[in-house]
Scaffold this motif. Structure first.
Motif, mmCIF file in Angstrom:
data_model
loop_
_atom_site.group_PDB
_atom_site.id
_atom_site.type_symbol
_atom_site.label_atom_id
_atom_site.label_comp_id
_atom_site.label_asym_id
_atom_site.label_seq_id
_atom_site.Cartn_x
_atom_site.Cartn_y
_atom_site.Cartn_z
ATOM 1 N N ASP A 1 15.843 29.761 -9.989
ATOM 2 C CA ASP A 1 16.459 29.293 -11.233
ATOM 3 C C ASP A 1 15.790 29.906 -12.462
ATOM 4 O O ASP A 1 15.686 29.275 -13.511
ATOM 5 C CB ASP A 1 16.407 27.768 -11.304
ATOM 6 C CG ASP A 1 17.384 27.213 -12.347
ATOM 7 O OD1 ASP A 1 18.393 27.888 -12.631
ATOM 8 O OD2 ASP A 1 17.123 26.114 -12.876
ATOM 9 N N GLY A 2 15.299 31.150 -12.325
ATOM 10 C CA GLY A 2 14.726 31.853 -13.454
ATOM 11 C C GLY A 2 13.266 31.553 -13.735
ATOM 12 O O GLY A 2 12.691 32.114 -14.670
ATOM 13 N N LEU B 1 6.558 32.894 -11.451
ATOM 14 C CA LEU B 1 5.189 32.472 -11.210
ATOM 15 C C LEU B 1 4.231 32.917 -12.321
ATOM 16 O O LEU B 1 3.405 32.106 -12.779
ATOM 17 C CB LEU B 1 4.719 32.999 -9.857
ATOM 18 C CG LEU B 1 3.335 32.532 -9.423
ATOM 19 C CD1 LEU B 1 3.355 31.057 -9.091
ATOM 20 C CD2 LEU B 1 2.861 33.328 -8.223
ATOM 21 N N PRO B 2 4.282 34.167 -12.797
ATOM 22 C CA PRO B 2 3.359 34.561 -13.873
ATOM 23 C C PRO B 2 3.496 33.680 -15.115
ATOM 24 O O PRO B 2 2.493 33.281 -15.715
ATOM 25 C CB PRO B 2 3.750 36.009 -14.165
ATOM 26 C CG PRO B 2 4.424 36.494 -12.932
ATOM 27 C CD PRO B 2 5.125 35.302 -12.371
ATOM 28 N N ASP B 3 4.735 33.373 -15.501
ATOM 29 C CA ASP B 3 4.950 32.524 -16.673
ATOM 30 C C ASP B 3 4.366 31.125 -16.446
ATOM 31 O O ASP B 3 3.779 30.519 -17.340
ATOM 32 C CB ASP B 3 6.441 32.407 -16.991
ATOM 33 C CG ASP B 3 7.076 33.749 -17.316
ATOM 34 O OD1 ASP B 3 6.329 34.664 -17.726
ATOM 35 O OD2 ASP B 3 8.297 33.890 -17.150
ATOM 36 N N LEU B 4 4.545 30.612 -15.240
ATOM 37 C CA LEU B 4 4.040 29.288 -14.894
ATOM 38 C C LEU B 4 2.518 29.248 -15.022
ATOM 39 O O LEU B 4 1.950 28.320 -15.610
ATOM 40 C CB LEU B 4 4.461 28.941 -13.467
ATOM 41 C CG LEU B 4 4.291 27.507 -13.002
ATOM 42 C CD1 LEU B 4 5.311 26.609 -13.675
ATOM 43 C CD2 LEU B 4 4.439 27.428 -11.486
#
Length: 411
Positions: A150-151, A154-157
């Motif tokens: 859903d976009g 992992l790096p952003d998280l």
């Protein structure tokens, strides 16, 4: 039971208005309005509708992933009222929240010093990164910088926790030396992520946990799918116990995938580290409720889950079920035949693994009728036909499935 008492007055008024409107449009006779209104009443006051998963995807994210076992459902019902979730009934004093569920989880993963549970798999990784790596570095392979659905990436998280990412290696090859060269005073931990919803084949290399455990920093492994121990049908799927035995400091996973339980995130590992995570302020915001704890414990201690049963289904028996259903439905006038099929695990688990199955093959237009019928059935479209794959349908639902097909044939 009176419908208003069971559902509330709003849904009842809505059903009556819809039935009256059908009478105005001539779809039903005026004297049929009461029975039509009753038929239009929802089963529950909630908006979610139970469906039959005939997609052949055992853990279908859009359908809620793992269906709970009967034991887990009963446990949820029992826990819906007041419970001893944080009370020791023997002493009358406050007790550790979910202690019996956590004990059951540790029993299933003997190599874990301690366990903690949060509200989903991503939350488990967020808690670990926040508590251990805020303002510091996480070393991770470029080949494991995945998008989890859903976009969400992992790096952003991870970056949202205040950690910095130190990428090493290449998309297809990362060696132990790549990790070793990147480790320094700012390294909080090395992160291994199982790329659970895709596969890279060919000229590839990935460092194993056992190799990384000797680098002098904690090794956190996100196995994703929630397999607690090795499974003979899924030899390439990592499991929590094996990763910890290989030297992982902490393992994170989801509870609503191959474990077959409710949505939750599992943290398993060294006792001191897990205790630190459990006492972090963020842990309070990510904690699970008593219903999840009840369902998780029953999943861990109870009989085989529907997911486990579907994985272990005998292909020959699936073929016999399909033949019986197809014969009965053909006699009732449906355009149906039994065909071989290939099911998948789904839910970000066991990419590339197919499971031999059997399906009912129907004309394509059945798909919409089945989805919108009294008992919604979700199949899949393949080569211009609607397939109802039986590996993801419990045998006890065969008659409900047949009734839904008969209804669709009449519509």
């Amino acid at each position: 039971m009176d419908a208003s008492a069971r559902l509330g007055p709003g849904p009842v008024r809505d059903a009556v208005r819809r039935a009256q409107q059908r009478a105005r449009e001539g779809a039903v006779a005026p004297e049929e309005v009461p029975d039509t209104a009753v038929a239009l009443l929802p089963r529950t006051a909630g908006g979610l509708r139970p469906v039959i998963n005939a997609t052949g995807v055992l853990l279908h994210t859009n359908l809620g992933r793992a269906p709970l076992s009967a034991a887990a459902r009963q446990a949820v019902q029992e826990a819906a009222g007041p419970t001893d979730v944080e009370l020791d009934l023997e002493t009358g004093v406050r007790a550790r929240r979910g202690r019996s569920a956590l004990g059951a989880l540790r029993d299933r993963v003997p190599s874990a010093g301690a366990a903690h549970v949060v509200n989903n798999g991503a939350a488990a990784l967020v808690l670990a990164a926040t508590a251990l790596a805020a303002g510091r570095e996480i070393v991770i392979s470029r080949g494991e910088m995945v998008e989890i659905g859903d976009g969400f990436r992992l790096p952003d998280l991870l970056v949202s926790t205040g950690a910095r990412l130190r990428e090493v290696g290449t998309t297809n090859r990362t060696s132990t030396a790549d990790y070793a060269d990147a480790i320094g005073p700012q390294t909080a931990f090395v992160l291994k992520v199982h790329p659970s919803n895709f596969r890279i084949t060919g000229f590839t290399r990935a460092a194993e946990v056992g190799e990384l455990s000797g680098l002098g920093v904690p090794v956190v492994v996100d196995i994703g799918s929630g397999l607690l121990a090795p499974h003979p049908l899924l030899p390439e799927e990592p499991d929590a116990d094996s990763q910890l035995r290989s030297g992982a400091t902490l393992v994170t996973a989801s509870g609503d995938k191959l474990l077959g339980g409710p949505q939750c995130g599992l943290l398993l590992g060294e006792e001191g580290l897990v205790r630190t995570l459990a006492r972090h302020p963020l842990a309070r915001a990510l904690r699970v409720d008593k219903l999840t704890l009840a369902a998780l414990e029953a999943t861990l201690t109870g009989p085989d889950t529907p997911t486990a049963e579907a994985l272990a289904a005998d292909p020959a028996e699936l073929t016999r079920r399909a033949a019986r259903l197809a014969a009965a439905l053909s006699d009732a006038g449906a355009d149906v035949r039994a065909v071989p099929s290939a099911a998948t695990v789904g839910g970000g688990g066991a990419p590339g693994v197919t499971l031999p199955s059997a399906a009912l093959s129907l004309p394509e237009h059945y798909a919409a009728r089945l989805r919108t019928g009294p008992v919604p059935v979700v199949g899949r479209l393949e080569s211009g036909r609607c397939l109802l794959d039986l590996r993801s349908v419990p045998a006890g639902d065969d008659e409900r499935l047949a009734a839904a097909v008969r209804s669709a044939a009449e519509g």
